[in-house]
Design a protein around this motif. Structure first.
Motif, PDB file in Angstrom:
ATOM      1  N   GLY A 144       0.866  -1.089  -0.058  1.00 43.96           N
ATOM      2  CA  GLY A 144       0.214  -0.008  -0.015  1.00 43.96           C
ATOM      3  C   GLY A 144       1.009   1.147   0.076  1.00 43.96           C
ATOM      4  O   GLY A 144       2.136   1.103   0.214  1.00 43.96           O
ATOM      5  N   GLY A 145       0.201   2.512  -0.210  1.00 46.08           N
ATOM      6  CA  GLY A 145       0.928   3.618  -0.110  1.00 46.08           C
ATOM      7  C   GLY A 145       0.096   4.646  -0.941  1.00 46.08           C
ATOM      8  O   GLY A 145      -1.012   4.797  -0.951  1.00 46.08           O
ATOM      9  N   LEU A 146       0.847   5.601  -1.055  1.00 46.84           N
ATOM     10  CA  LEU A 146       0.175   7.014  -1.551  1.00 46.84           C
ATOM     11  C   LEU A 146       0.344   6.992  -3.130  1.00 46.84           C
ATOM     12  O   LEU A 146       1.276   6.875  -3.875  1.00 46.84           O
ATOM     13  N   VAL A 147      -0.747   7.105  -3.966  1.00 45.17           N
ATOM     14  CA  VAL A 147      -0.550   7.363  -5.503  1.00 45.17           C
ATOM     15  C   VAL A 147      -1.579   8.463  -5.632  1.00 45.17           C
ATOM     16  O   VAL A 147      -2.702   8.568  -5.280  1.00 45.17           O
ATOM     17  N   GLN A 148      -1.366   8.962  -6.943  1.00 46.22           N
ATOM     18  CA  GLN A 148      -2.052  10.276  -7.504  1.00 46.22           C
ATOM     19  C   GLN A 148      -3.268   9.393  -8.545  1.00 46.22           C
ATOM     20  O   GLN A 148      -3.344   8.062  -8.923  1.00 46.22           O
ATOM     21  N   ALA A 149      -4.363  10.283  -8.415  1.00 46.82           N
ATOM     22  CA  ALA A 149      -5.695   9.618  -9.270  1.00 46.82           C
ATOM     23  C   ALA A 149      -5.010   9.451 -10.690  1.00 46.82           C
ATOM     24  O   ALA A 149      -4.481  10.134 -11.312  1.00 46.82           O
ATOM     25  N   GLY A 150      -5.437   8.255 -11.258  1.00 38.91           N
ATOM     26  CA  GLY A 150      -5.123   7.946 -12.522  1.00 38.91           C
ATOM     27  C   GLY A 150      -4.112   6.948 -12.539  1.00 38.91           C
ATOM     28  O   GLY A 150      -3.770   6.382 -13.553  1.00 38.91           O
ATOM     29  N   GLY A 151      -3.413   6.852 -11.418  1.00 40.34           N
ATOM     30  CA  GLY A 151      -2.042   5.904 -11.405  1.00 40.34           C
ATOM     31  C   GLY A 151      -2.097   4.679 -10.844  1.00 40.34           C
ATOM     32  O   GLY A 151      -3.529   4.221 -11.206  1.00 40.34           O
ATOM     33  N   SER A 152      -1.393   3.958 -10.848  1.00 42.18           N
ATOM     34  CA  SER A 152      -1.395   2.405 -10.571  1.00 42.18           C
ATOM     35  C   SER A 152      -0.666   2.039  -9.435  1.00 42.18           C
ATOM     36  O   SER A 152       0.205   2.803  -8.817  1.00 42.18           O
ATOM     37  N   LEU A 153      -1.024   0.950  -8.820  1.00 42.90           N
ATOM     38  CA  LEU A 153      -0.564   0.512  -7.483  1.00 42.90           C
ATOM     39  C   LEU A 153      -0.771  -1.165  -7.531  1.00 42.90           C
ATOM     40  O   LEU A 153      -1.704  -1.526  -7.708  1.00 42.90           O
ATOM     41  N   ARG A 154      -0.059  -1.769  -7.131  1.00 38.75           N
ATOM     42  CA  ARG A 154      -0.029  -3.173  -6.712  1.00 38.75           C
ATOM     43  C   ARG A 154       0.025  -3.511  -5.164  1.00 38.75           C
ATOM     44  O   ARG A 154       1.237  -3.256  -4.751  1.00 38.75           O
ATOM     45  N   VAL A 155      -0.955  -4.418  -4.800  1.00 35.70           N
ATOM     46  CA  VAL A 155      -0.846  -4.861  -3.318  1.00 35.70           C
ATOM     47  C   VAL A 155      -0.595  -6.224  -3.275  1.00 35.70           C
ATOM     48  O   VAL A 155      -1.081  -6.965  -4.551  1.00 35.70           O
ATOM     49  N   SER A 156       0.124  -6.917  -2.326  1.00 34.44           N
ATOM     50  CA  SER A 156       0.284  -8.185  -2.334  1.00 34.44           C
ATOM     51  C   SER A 156      -0.321  -8.919  -0.982  1.00 34.44           C
ATOM     52  O   SER A 156      -0.082  -8.275  -0.089  1.00 34.44           O
ATOM     53  N   CYS A 157      -0.417 -10.157  -0.960  1.00 31.29           N
ATOM     54  CA  CYS A 157      -0.687 -10.850   0.053  1.00 31.29           C
ATOM     55  C   CYS A 157      -0.394 -12.117  -0.016  1.00 31.29           C
ATOM     56  O   CYS A 157      -0.503 -12.860  -0.794  1.00 31.29           O
ATOM     57  N   ALA A 158       0.623 -12.418   0.980  1.00 29.53           N
ATOM     58  CA  ALA A 158       1.392 -13.671   1.153  1.00 29.53           C
ATOM     59  C   ALA A 158       1.038 -14.636   2.287  1.00 29.53           C
ATOM     60  O   ALA A 158       0.769 -14.073   3.474  1.00 29.53           O
ATOM     61  N   LYS A 159       0.838 -15.741   2.007  1.00 29.30           N
ATOM     62  CA  LYS A 159       0.669 -16.885   3.245  1.00 29.30           C
ATOM     63  C   LYS A 159       2.057 -17.203   3.813  1.00 29.30           C
ATOM     64  O   LYS A 159       3.025 -17.442   3.253  1.00 29.30           O
ATOM     65  N   ALA A 160       2.066 -16.786   5.163  1.00 25.57           N
ATOM     66  CA  ALA A 160       3.615 -16.827   5.868  1.00 25.57           C
ATOM     67  C   ALA A 160       4.187 -18.138   5.872  1.00 25.57           C
ATOM     68  O   ALA A 160       5.375 -18.242   5.700  1.00 25.57           O
ATOM     69  N   SER A 161       3.488 -19.265   5.936  1.00 19.88           N
ATOM     70  CA  SER A 161       3.881 -20.679   5.967  1.00 19.88           C
ATOM     71  C   SER A 161       2.965 -21.438   5.398  1.00 19.88           C
ATOM     72  O   SER A 161       1.614 -21.435   5.878  1.00 19.88           O
ATOM     73  N   GLY A 162       3.543 -22.691   4.916  1.00 25.56           N
ATOM     74  CA  GLY A 162       2.460 -23.549   4.460  1.00 25.56           C
ATOM     75  C   GLY A 162       2.006 -23.322   2.827  1.00 25.56           C
ATOM     76  O   GLY A 162       1.959 -22.106   2.426  1.00 25.56           O
ATOM     77  N   ARG A 163       1.065 -24.065   2.441  1.00 24.19           N
ATOM     78  CA  ARG A 163       0.736 -23.798   1.117  1.00 24.19           C
ATOM     79  C   ARG A 163      -0.888 -23.377   1.096  1.00 24.19           C
ATOM     80  O   ARG A 163      -1.447 -23.765   2.312  1.00 24.19           O
ATOM     81  N   ILE A 164      -1.414 -23.044   0.082  1.00 18.22           N
ATOM     82  CA  ILE A 164      -2.661 -22.655   0.186  1.00 18.22           C
ATOM     83  C   ILE A 164      -3.457 -23.703  -0.625  1.00 18.22           C
ATOM     84  O   ILE A 164      -2.936 -23.968  -1.698  1.00 18.22           O
ATOM     85  N   PHE A 165      -4.537 -24.315  -0.072  1.00 14.03           N
ATOM     86  CA  PHE A 165      -5.215 -25.409  -0.757  1.00 14.03           C
ATOM     87  C   PHE A 165      -5.943 -25.061  -1.900  1.00 14.03           C
ATOM     88  O   PHE A 165      -6.297 -23.966  -2.250  1.00 14.03           O
TER      89      PHE A 165
END
Length: 122
Positions: free
Chosen positions: A8-29
């Motif tokens: 996350g962060g600050l972005v101007q209108a019309g711009g782009s941003l990518r957020v991520s979410c990682a599982k700390a350990s083990g796999r996702i079924f």
């Protein structure tokens, strides 16, 4: 289940941003669904997008359809949300969640990340 959101962060209108979410350990079924929700100050948590972990099928809220893209990297156990053409009304804390179906109600999800704040300036 520990989910760690970032990007996350600050972005101007019309711009782009990518957020991520990682599982700390083990796999996702493969039967799981990973979703993004967001919550603006004083508002309820709302559905943004979801992806079937095994199928890759995606689901979007009408408000972000065509602007946001959810994707997954199964090898890294990470889900992404690419936000393009952002608007001031996209300002919120973005949360990732894991569930069993692509529900659009936050109460249907049992596992949540800590949230990452996105601010869109006009």
């Amino acid at each position: 289940v520990q989910l760690q959101a970032s990007g996350g962060g600050l972005v101007q209108a019309g711009g782009s941003l990518r957020v991520s979410c990682a599982k700390a350990s083990g796999r996702i079924f493969s039967s799981a669904v990973m979703a993004w929700f967001r919550q603006a100050p004083g508002q309820e948590r709302e559905f943004v997008a979801a992806v079937g972990w095994g199928t890759g099928r995606t689901y979007y809220a009408d408000s972000v359809e065509g602007r946001f893209t959810i994707s997954r990297d199964t090898a890294r156990n990470t889900v992404y949300l690419r936000m393009n053409s952002v608007k001031p009304e996209d300002t919120a804390v973005y949360y990732c969640a894991r569930g069993q179906e692509p529900f659009r109600e936050a109460r249907r999800y049992n596992y949540w990340g800590q949230g990452t704040k996105v601010t869109v300036s006009s």
